[in-house]
Scaffold this active site. Structure first.
Site, mmCIF file in Angstrom:
data_model
loop_
_atom_site.group_PDB
_atom_site.id
_atom_site.type_symbol
_atom_site.label_atom_id
_atom_site.label_comp_id
_atom_site.label_asym_id
_atom_site.label_seq_id
_atom_site.Cartn_x
_atom_site.Cartn_y
_atom_site.Cartn_z
ATOM 1 C CB ALA A 71 -0.929 0.009 1.207
ATOM 2 C CD GLU A 104 -4.085 -14.381 -3.022
ATOM 3 O OE1 GLU A 104 -3.820 -15.581 -3.082
ATOM 4 O OE2 GLU A 104 -3.602 -13.626 -2.150
ATOM 5 C CG ASN A 109 -6.265 -2.009 -7.311
ATOM 6 O OD1 ASN A 109 -5.886 -1.113 -8.060
ATOM 7 N ND2 ASN A 109 -5.837 -2.131 -6.065
ATOM 8 C CE1 TYR A 116 1.507 -5.431 -6.954
ATOM 9 C CE2 TYR A 116 -0.796 -5.940 -7.312
ATOM 10 C CZ TYR A 116 0.214 -5.440 -6.509
ATOM 11 O OH TYR A 116 -0.081 -4.959 -5.272
#
Length: 145
Positions: A71, A104, A109, A116
């Site tokens: 985050a 995950e 998102n 990623y």
């Protein structure tokens, strides 16, 4: 800015605060405190002037790195900190001779999925209803560290 691969007590409040504003089902402060003594946990924390701006962690499971959370503080988003934290986690996993990395992410998102995938992760499946709100999770793997 500096990146640290070990979690420190003094950063727990900052990490917990970012976690609270970033996730619908956030980890508690206590959960992060327990990571301080978890021999399988590895963390990267982006800090500027002793303020936590981003963090991410994984657990070593046999020869794999399982990302637990990543985050970035709202005011620090879109500045490359998520990428920098992920790159540090990947570097740490390579240094520890792990074979692969997985995580995950919410299927909604798009920003996270794009990040990623740009780092070499591939979506290999979906976990239906994985999140507390019933949203599906994309399962991603980086198979060559």
């Amino acid at each position: 800015m500096r990146y640290v691969t070990t979690l420190k007590q003094k950063w727990i409040d900052g990490i917990a605060a970012i976690e609270q504003v970033s996730f619908a089902d956030p980890w508690s402060r206590t959960a992060f405190e327990s990571e301080l003594t978890n021999p399988l946990a590895r963390y990267a924390v982006a800090v500027e002037d002793e303020t936590v701006l981003a963090y991410g962690g994984f657990w070593k499971i046999v020869d794999e790195a399982h990302i637990t959370n990543v985050a970035v503080a709202p005011q620090a988003r879109r500045q490359g900190l998520g990428r920098a934290v992920m790159q540090e986690l990947i570097r740490t996993a390579k240094e520890e001779h792990l074979a692969a990395m997985t995580l995950e992410a919410r299927v909604s998102n798009r920003a996270a999925l794009a990040l990623y995938e740009s780092l070499g992760f591939h979506v290999v499946g979906v976990r239906p209803g994985y999140y507390a709100n019933g949203e599906d999770a994309a399962i991603l793997w980086l198979e060559e560290l």
